[in-house]
Motif scaffolding. Structure first.
Motif, mmCIF file in Angstrom:
data_model
loop_
_atom_site.group_PDB
_atom_site.id
_atom_site.type_symbol
_atom_site.label_atom_id
_atom_site.label_comp_id
_atom_site.label_asym_id
_atom_site.label_seq_id
_atom_site.Cartn_x
_atom_site.Cartn_y
_atom_site.Cartn_z
ATOM 1 N N ARG A 56 -8.197 19.407 -19.981
ATOM 2 C CA ARG A 56 -7.531 18.271 -20.566
ATOM 3 C C ARG A 56 -8.652 17.751 -21.605
ATOM 4 N N LYS A 57 -9.760 17.314 -20.961
ATOM 5 C CA LYS A 57 -10.596 16.331 -21.794
ATOM 6 C C LYS A 57 -11.131 17.468 -22.893
ATOM 7 N N LEU A 58 -11.349 18.461 -22.756
ATOM 8 C CA LEU A 58 -11.999 19.185 -23.871
ATOM 9 C C LEU A 58 -10.770 19.347 -25.073
ATOM 10 N N LYS A 59 -9.726 19.704 -24.692
ATOM 11 C CA LYS A 59 -8.675 19.835 -25.505
ATOM 12 C C LYS A 59 -8.004 18.295 -26.189
ATOM 13 N N GLY A 60 -8.640 17.458 -25.550
ATOM 14 C CA GLY A 60 -8.463 16.175 -26.137
ATOM 15 C C GLY A 60 -7.237 15.274 -25.698
ATOM 16 N N TYR A 61 -6.494 15.875 -24.710
ATOM 17 C CA TYR A 61 -5.282 15.162 -24.113
ATOM 18 C C TYR A 61 -5.684 14.153 -23.220
ATOM 19 N N THR A 62 -4.931 12.908 -23.302
ATOM 20 C CA THR A 62 -4.864 12.104 -21.922
ATOM 21 C C THR A 62 -4.041 12.567 -20.849
ATOM 22 N N GLN A 63 -4.060 12.147 -19.709
ATOM 23 C CA GLN A 63 -3.325 12.324 -18.750
ATOM 24 C C GLN A 63 -1.696 12.140 -19.192
ATOM 25 N N ASN A 64 -1.501 10.959 -19.760
ATOM 26 C CA ASN A 64 -0.220 10.815 -20.167
ATOM 27 C C ASN A 64 0.298 11.787 -21.081
ATOM 28 N N GLU A 65 -0.399 12.107 -22.165
ATOM 29 C CA GLU A 65 -0.003 13.227 -23.110
ATOM 30 C C GLU A 65 0.316 14.406 -22.469
ATOM 31 N N LEU A 66 -0.437 14.721 -21.543
ATOM 32 C CA LEU A 66 -0.444 16.302 -20.789
ATOM 33 C C LEU A 66 0.766 16.199 -19.978
ATOM 34 N N SER A 67 0.827 15.015 -19.227
ATOM 35 C CA SER A 67 2.034 14.967 -18.403
ATOM 36 C C SER A 67 3.303 14.975 -19.111
ATOM 37 N N GLU A 68 3.454 14.255 -20.342
ATOM 38 C CA GLU A 68 4.650 14.406 -21.084
ATOM 39 C C GLU A 68 4.914 15.758 -21.579
ATOM 40 N N LYS A 69 3.930 16.519 -22.069
ATOM 41 C CA LYS A 69 4.014 17.792 -22.356
ATOM 42 C C LYS A 69 4.513 18.896 -21.441
ATOM 43 N N LEU A 70 4.051 18.490 -19.998
ATOM 44 C CA LEU A 70 4.347 19.342 -18.940
ATOM 45 C C LEU A 70 5.783 19.021 -18.390
ATOM 46 N N GLY A 71 6.268 17.924 -18.595
ATOM 47 C CA GLY A 71 7.507 17.203 -18.033
ATOM 48 C C GLY A 71 7.166 16.930 -16.740
ATOM 49 N N VAL A 72 5.989 16.322 -16.307
ATOM 50 C CA VAL A 72 5.875 15.863 -14.963
ATOM 51 C C VAL A 72 5.282 14.571 -15.222
ATOM 52 N N SER A 73 5.278 13.760 -13.856
ATOM 53 C CA SER A 73 4.768 12.397 -14.147
ATOM 54 C C SER A 73 3.140 12.317 -14.070
ATOM 55 N N VAL A 74 2.657 11.182 -14.526
ATOM 56 C CA VAL A 74 1.279 11.076 -14.537
ATOM 57 C C VAL A 74 0.779 11.057 -13.265
ATOM 58 N N ALA A 75 1.644 10.552 -12.314
ATOM 59 C CA ALA A 75 1.080 10.484 -10.888
ATOM 60 C C ALA A 75 1.043 11.979 -10.298
ATOM 61 N N VAL A 76 1.914 12.815 -10.769
ATOM 62 C CA VAL A 76 1.690 14.261 -10.401
ATOM 63 C C VAL A 76 0.384 14.913 -10.708
ATOM 64 N N LEU A 77 0.356 14.752 -12.247
ATOM 65 C CA LEU A 77 -0.731 15.227 -12.733
ATOM 66 C C LEU A 77 -2.161 14.675 -12.316
ATOM 67 N N GLY A 78 -2.086 13.372 -12.110
ATOM 68 C CA GLY A 78 -3.323 12.771 -11.630
ATOM 69 C C GLY A 78 -3.720 13.420 -10.273
ATOM 70 N N ALA A 79 -2.798 13.289 -9.400
ATOM 71 C CA ALA A 79 -2.893 14.123 -8.020
ATOM 72 C C ALA A 79 -3.494 15.170 -8.150
ATOM 73 N N VAL A 80 -3.050 16.236 -8.928
ATOM 74 C CA VAL A 80 -3.450 17.618 -9.203
ATOM 75 C C VAL A 80 -4.746 17.558 -9.443
#
Length: 71
Positions: free
Chosen positions: A14-38
């Motif tokens: 995620r970091k290599l591709k330049g995404y924040t957790q917020n950006e990637l979670s929006e792209k995935l359609g999941v909450s930031v909390a879910v992505l953070g826990a993963v």
């Protein structure tokens, strides 16, 4: 690969591709909390979510799992 290793690879890609957790979670359609826990390894990502993460990051699921090239 154990859960912590997978979590670290997801975070690193995620970091290599330049995404924040917020950006990637929006792209995935999941909450930031879910992505953070993963990414912390406290929540196991279902196979469907792993495919979606890999697709969103523009990599193969095998690369995400560390199994590319028959490893």
């Amino acid at each position: 690969m154990d859960q912590q290793q997978l979590a670290g690879r997801i975070r690193a890609f995620r970091k290599l591709k330049g995404y924040t957790q917020n950006e990637l979670s929006e792209k995935l359609g999941v909450s930031v909390a879910v992505l953070g826990a993963v990414e912390r390894g406290t929540r196991k990502a279902e196979p469907r979510l792993l495919r979606e993460i890999a697709d969103a990051l523009g990599i193969d699921k095998e690369e995400l799992n560390g199994t590319e090239g028959g490893n």
